[in-house]
Design a protein around this motif. Structure first.
Motif, PDB file in Angstrom:
ATOM      1  N   SER A   1       0.893  -1.262   0.062  1.00  0.00           N
ATOM      2  CA  SER A   1       0.040   0.001   0.057  1.00  0.00           C
ATOM      3  C   SER A   1       0.755   1.120   0.049  1.00  0.00           C
ATOM      4  O   SER A   1       1.845   1.310   0.707  1.00  0.00           O
ATOM      5  N   PRO A   2       0.627   2.318  -0.866  1.00  0.00           N
ATOM      6  CA  PRO A   2       1.586   3.277  -0.763  1.00  0.00           C
ATOM      7  C   PRO A   2       1.200   4.175   0.515  1.00  0.00           C
ATOM      8  O   PRO A   2       0.267   4.367   0.943  1.00  0.00           O
ATOM      9  N   THR A   3       2.501   4.887   0.987  1.00  0.00           N
ATOM     10  CA  THR A   3       2.486   5.556   2.137  1.00  0.00           C
ATOM     11  C   THR A   3       3.224   6.868   1.768  1.00  0.00           C
ATOM     12  O   THR A   3       4.323   6.718   0.927  1.00  0.00           O
ATOM     13  N   ALA A   4       2.962   7.945   2.505  1.00  0.00           N
ATOM     14  CA  ALA A   4       3.753   9.006   2.497  1.00  0.00           C
ATOM     15  C   ALA A   4       4.751   9.098   3.393  1.00  0.00           C
ATOM     16  O   ALA A   4       4.885   8.665   4.288  1.00  0.00           O
ATOM     17  N   LYS A   5       5.972   9.549   2.738  1.00  0.00           N
ATOM     18  CA  LYS A   5       7.303   9.814   3.396  1.00  0.00           C
ATOM     19  C   LYS A   5       7.328  11.053   4.280  1.00  0.00           C
ATOM     20  O   LYS A   5       6.383  12.079   3.911  1.00  0.00           O
TER      21      LYS A   5
ATOM     22  N   THR B   1       7.948  14.243   2.588  1.00  0.00           N
ATOM     23  CA  THR B   1       6.846  14.855   1.921  1.00  0.00           C
ATOM     24  C   THR B   1       5.930  15.636   2.667  1.00  0.00           C
ATOM     25  O   THR B   1       5.372  16.725   2.285  1.00  0.00           O
TER      26      THR B   1
ATOM     27  N   TYR C   1      -9.264  -5.601   9.908  1.00  0.00           N
ATOM     28  CA  TYR C   1      -8.039  -5.380  10.221  1.00  0.00           C
ATOM     29  C   TYR C   1      -7.577  -6.766  10.671  1.00  0.00           C
ATOM     30  O   TYR C   1      -8.495  -7.817  10.770  1.00  0.00           O
TER      31      TYR C   1
ATOM     32  N   SER D   1      -4.299  -3.317   4.521  1.00  0.00           N
ATOM     33  CA  SER D   1      -3.739  -2.008   4.366  1.00  0.00           C
ATOM     34  C   SER D   1      -3.699  -1.470   2.975  1.00  0.00           C
ATOM     35  O   SER D   1      -3.714  -0.118   2.597  1.00  0.00           O
ATOM     36  N   ARG D   2      -3.980  -2.314   1.897  1.00  0.00           N
ATOM     37  CA  ARG D   2      -4.103  -1.985   0.455  1.00  0.00           C
ATOM     38  C   ARG D   2      -5.299  -1.037   0.235  1.00  0.00           C
ATOM     39  O   ARG D   2      -5.448  -0.256  -0.291  1.00  0.00           O
TER      40      ARG D   2
END
Length: 138
Positions: A67-71, A74, A131, A137-138
């Motif tokens: 799943s994409p996450t923000a650094k 950023t 959960y 989380s995707r």
């Protein structure tokens, strides 16, 4: 527990169906947590229904878990731009965020004790993420 079950029902998380011949159901359990205020007093009691995703089999029950996450860099850059431009920043909290993700795989879960009907061998076919699932989380 009632509010968690109400959220699951509202989101149409599962339907009760007979078990498919080539699938194995995963179990679930309740996880309880006490939320405290800053002064250590009890704010609320929290109950969450969690699937036992550790029993899932790759390529059978799930294919992708990324799943994409923000650094953080950023987020820092965004806050720096907002501060320099005098933008208003607002926080958003999505309750039961994991329950909004659609499942593309066919996953069955053993029903809770209250959902079991006498004489019927039904399982919960999951339509939305829970959960504990590998792909939650995707």
């Amino acid at each position: 527990m009632d509010s968690e079950l109400a959220a699951l029902a509202t989101n149409h998380t599962w339907t009760l169906t007979p078990l498919s011949s080539c699938k194995f159901p995963i179990d679930c359990k309740w996880v309880y947590k006490i939320k405290h205020c800053a002064d250590v007093s009890i704010e609320r009691y929290k109950a969450r229904l969690v699937a036992k995703g550790f029993t899932q089999t790759e390529r059978l029950d799930y294919h992708e878990t990324f799943s994409p996450t923000a650094k953080m860099i950023t987020v820092h850059c965004l806050l720096a731009v907002a501060a320099s431009q005098h933008w208003f920043i607002h926080q958003l909290d999505v309750h039961n965020a994991f329950l909004h993700g659609d499942l593309h795989e066919e996953i069955y879960m053993s029903p809770l004790l209250g959902l079991q009907r006498q004489g019927e061998n039904l399982l919960c076919r999951l339509h939305k993420s829970l959960y504990g699932l590998k792909q939650a989380s995707r």
